[in-house]
Design a protein around this motif. Structure first.
Motif, PDB file in Angstrom:
ATOM      1  N   PRO A 224     -57.655 -58.713 -13.219  1.00 13.90           N
ATOM      2  CA  PRO A 224     -57.367 -58.417 -11.808  1.00 13.90           C
ATOM      3  C   PRO A 224     -56.135 -57.527 -11.692  1.00 13.90           C
ATOM      4  N   HIS A 225     -56.354 -56.250 -11.379  1.00 16.33           N
ATOM      5  CA  HIS A 225     -55.266 -55.281 -11.284  1.00 16.33           C
ATOM      6  C   HIS A 225     -54.561 -55.364  -9.934  1.00 16.33           C
ATOM      7  N   ILE A 226     -53.242 -55.203  -9.960  1.00 14.98           N
ATOM      8  CA  ILE A 226     -52.472 -54.991  -8.741  1.00 14.98           C
ATOM      9  C   ILE A 226     -51.668 -53.712  -8.961  1.00 14.98           C
ATOM     10  N   TYR A 227     -51.630 -52.827  -7.962  1.00 15.69           N
ATOM     11  CA  TYR A 227     -50.999 -51.513  -8.111  1.00 15.69           C
ATOM     12  C   TYR A 227     -49.777 -51.406  -7.207  1.00 15.69           C
ATOM     13  N   LEU A 228     -48.674 -50.927  -7.784  1.00 22.19           N
ATOM     14  CA  LEU A 228     -47.426 -50.747  -7.042  1.00 22.19           C
ATOM     15  C   LEU A 228     -46.894 -49.342  -7.309  1.00 22.19           C
ATOM     16  N   THR A 229     -46.605 -48.592  -6.237  1.00 19.92           N
ATOM     17  CA  THR A 229     -46.195 -47.192  -6.361  1.00 19.92           C
ATOM     18  C   THR A 229     -44.817 -46.967  -5.748  1.00 19.92           C
ATOM     19  N   ASN A 276     -42.832 -58.252 -19.219  1.00 24.62           N
ATOM     20  CA  ASN A 276     -43.068 -57.926 -20.632  1.00 24.62           C
ATOM     21  C   ASN A 276     -43.857 -59.065 -21.267  1.00 24.62           C
ATOM     22  N   VAL A 277     -45.048 -59.291 -20.706  1.00 22.48           N
ATOM     23  CA  VAL A 277     -45.830 -60.475 -21.064  1.00 22.48           C
ATOM     24  C   VAL A 277     -47.291 -60.093 -21.295  1.00 22.48           C
ATOM     25  N   GLN A 278     -48.043 -61.092 -21.757  1.00 20.56           N
ATOM     26  CA  GLN A 278     -49.469 -60.907 -22.016  1.00 20.56           C
ATOM     27  C   GLN A 278     -50.196 -62.195 -21.683  1.00 20.56           C
ATOM     28  N   PHE A 279     -51.281 -62.069 -20.927  1.00 15.43           N
ATOM     29  CA  PHE A 279     -52.116 -63.228 -20.591  1.00 15.43           C
ATOM     30  C   PHE A 279     -52.992 -63.562 -21.782  1.00 15.43           C
ATOM     31  N   ASP A 398     -51.391 -56.856 -14.557  1.00 15.55           N
ATOM     32  CA  ASP A 398     -52.369 -57.932 -14.684  1.00 15.55           C
ATOM     33  C   ASP A 398     -51.876 -59.094 -13.825  1.00 15.55           C
ATOM     34  N   HIS A 399     -52.566 -59.319 -12.690  1.00 16.85           N
ATOM     35  CA  HIS A 399     -52.079 -60.305 -11.728  1.00 16.85           C
ATOM     36  C   HIS A 399     -52.215 -61.739 -12.228  1.00 16.85           C
ATOM     37  N   ARG A 400     -52.936 -61.947 -13.330  1.00 22.35           N
ATOM     38  CA  ARG A 400     -53.007 -63.284 -13.911  1.00 22.35           C
ATOM     39  C   ARG A 400     -51.679 -63.657 -14.564  1.00 22.35           C
ATOM     40  N   ALA A 401     -50.970 -62.640 -15.030  1.00 16.31           N
ATOM     41  CA  ALA A 401     -49.740 -62.878 -15.790  1.00 16.31           C
ATOM     42  C   ALA A 401     -48.488 -62.460 -15.038  1.00 16.31           C
ATOM     43  N   ILE A 402     -48.613 -61.477 -14.145  1.00 15.00           N
ATOM     44  CA  ILE A 402     -47.441 -60.895 -13.484  1.00 15.00           C
ATOM     45  C   ILE A 402     -47.601 -60.970 -11.972  1.00 15.00           C
TER      46      ILE A 402
END
Length: 426
Positions: A224-229, A276-279, A398-402
């Motif tokens: 699940p992507h979340i985009y921030l600009t 700086n993480v990984q699901f 990655d919205h699952r992790a961040i």
């Protein structure tokens, strides 16, 4: 005793490869460490070194053969002093399977059993994914590009023999074979080509392009992507870059804007460790250093060489490494550890004039930074409207992790480092 040389696994994820080129021929003497072939994986062309000494007695897989499974015998090595001229006879031994197998193996298929009869077992054995097939059947299948998993064997216990493979059309069995369980849920069914009479060319997908298609489909479907600009003023960074290049001219180093972006992203990840993480299923991996994967376009597709521990490296070191990595990436000479891994990615399309875009996360990483072109825009500076050089940067998370707030914090730190670039030298 002859030694079988098998298709090696040149990376942890390699399942098959292309035998691009033989550097030896039948009858050549080799020693441990000699490079005997070039093998093309999904990302690079790598050298295959011999670990034994002897004489090449037979080459089973021709140069240019694609989709050669890991573990397939590609050549035979005769030991020192062994009679090489006798080796071809050994190669022909599997043909005697017509005598070793029951007559049904080489004759017409047996009549279909009555409904109450027990059906012939499937080719796959119950002790794993190994397919029961004779050596000759395997070799014929490999040469013709036939997938043994889609063939029902007529030999004892469902074993696939020569007649079964020769009756299958090249490519047809492979197309009918089910996709691996790990990919079946994310790979769409093949779409039949419809050219509608429009002039066109058709080019077979390379291993790299197949991998890109699979991984990016997986990313967009499962992550699940979340985009921030954010918009970032570049004037201070461009000025600092010019000054640094003047001072580094004597050493032959010339910094690019991309080198400074790599450094800025790495320092941002260290400053905001929540990004700086990984699901990882029921775990969240948090990394203590920032290894930045940098998207590099090459003729075969896209590859992401890694600048390891970019946060602790000087921008001149990053620049030198990137030039080397990019050059070897375009030559297909990267080692697996140089493009597999990374804690986050950076993709810069500013050189193409792209103003802003949203990059697809490179799984299993947790984020990717997309860099647009710097351009002159009206911009508020010190409470007054001025013309400034501004770029747009978009983070995909990655919205699952961040969480969104953590992603926003990273984007703010990244913006501050670019607009006040002396922090990149600290």
């Amino acid at each position: 005793m002859a030694i079988e040389l098998k298709m090696p696994a040149l990376s942890p994820t390699m399942e098959e490869g292309t035998l691009a080129k033989w550097l030896v021929k039948k009858g050549d003497k080799i020693e441990p460490g000699d490079v005997i072939a070039e093998i093309e994986t999904d990302k690079a062309t790598m050298e295959f070194e011999a670990i034994d000494e002897g004489v090449i007695a037979d080459i089973a897989i021709e140069a240019g053969s694609e989709n050669v499974k890991v573990g397939t015998v590609i050549a035979t090595l005769a030991e020192e002093g062994e009679d090489v001229s006798a080796a071809p006879a050994k190669k022909a031994e599997p043909k005697s399977e017509a005598k070793a197998e029951p007559a049904v193996a080489e004759s017409a298929p047996a009549p279909t059993p009555a409904p109450e009869s027990k059906p012939a077992p499937a080719a796959s054995s119950s002790d794993g994914d190994r397919i029961a097939a004779s050596p000759l059947a395997r070799r014929i299948a490999a040469n013709r590009g036939i997938d043994l998993s889609a063939i029902k064997g007529s030999g004892p216990n469902g074993r696939i023999v020569k007649a079964d493979v020769e009756g299958a059309k090249a490519g047809s069995a492979a197309a009918a074979a089910p996709a691996p369980a790990s990919a079946s849920a994310i790979t769409p069914a093949p779409v039949a080509a419809q050219d509608f009479g429009i002039p066109h060319t058709a080019e077979k997908l390379s291993n790299m392009r197949k991998t890109i298609a699979r991984r990016l489909t997986e990313s967009k479907q499962q992550v699940p992507h979340i985009y921030l600009t954010v918009d970032i003023r570049l004037d201070a960074l461009l000025k600092l870059r010019a000054e640094l290049n003047d001072s580094l001219a004597s050493s032959g180093v010339k910094l690019s804007v991309n080198d400074l972006m790599i450094k800025a992203l790495a320092k941002s990840l260290i400053a905001v460790p929540a990004c700086n993480v990984q699901f990882a299923g029921d775990q969240l991996l948090s990394f203590t250093r920032a290894d930045i994967s940098v998207a590099v376009s090459i003729p075969a597709g896209l590859i992401t060489p890694i600048v390891v521990d970019a946060g602790d490296k000087t921008v001149s070191k990053i620049s030198t490494e990137m030039k080397d990595l990019a050059a070897r990436a375009r030559e297909g000479k990267l080692q697996p550890q140089e493009y597999q891994g990374g804690t986050a990615s950076l993709s810069n399309m500013g050189m193409y004039g792209i103003k802003q875009f949203e990059a697809v996360i490179n799984p299993p990483q947790g984020m990717i930074m997309a860099i647009g072109a710097g351009e002159k825009r009206p911009y508020v500076v010190d409470d007054s409207l001025q013309i400034a050089t501004v770029m747009s940067a978009t983070g995909s998370f990655d919205h699952r992790a961040i969480d969104g707030a953590d992603g926003a914090q990273l984007m703010q730190v990244f913006k501050d480092l670019i607009e006040k670039p002396m922090g990149l030298l600290a």
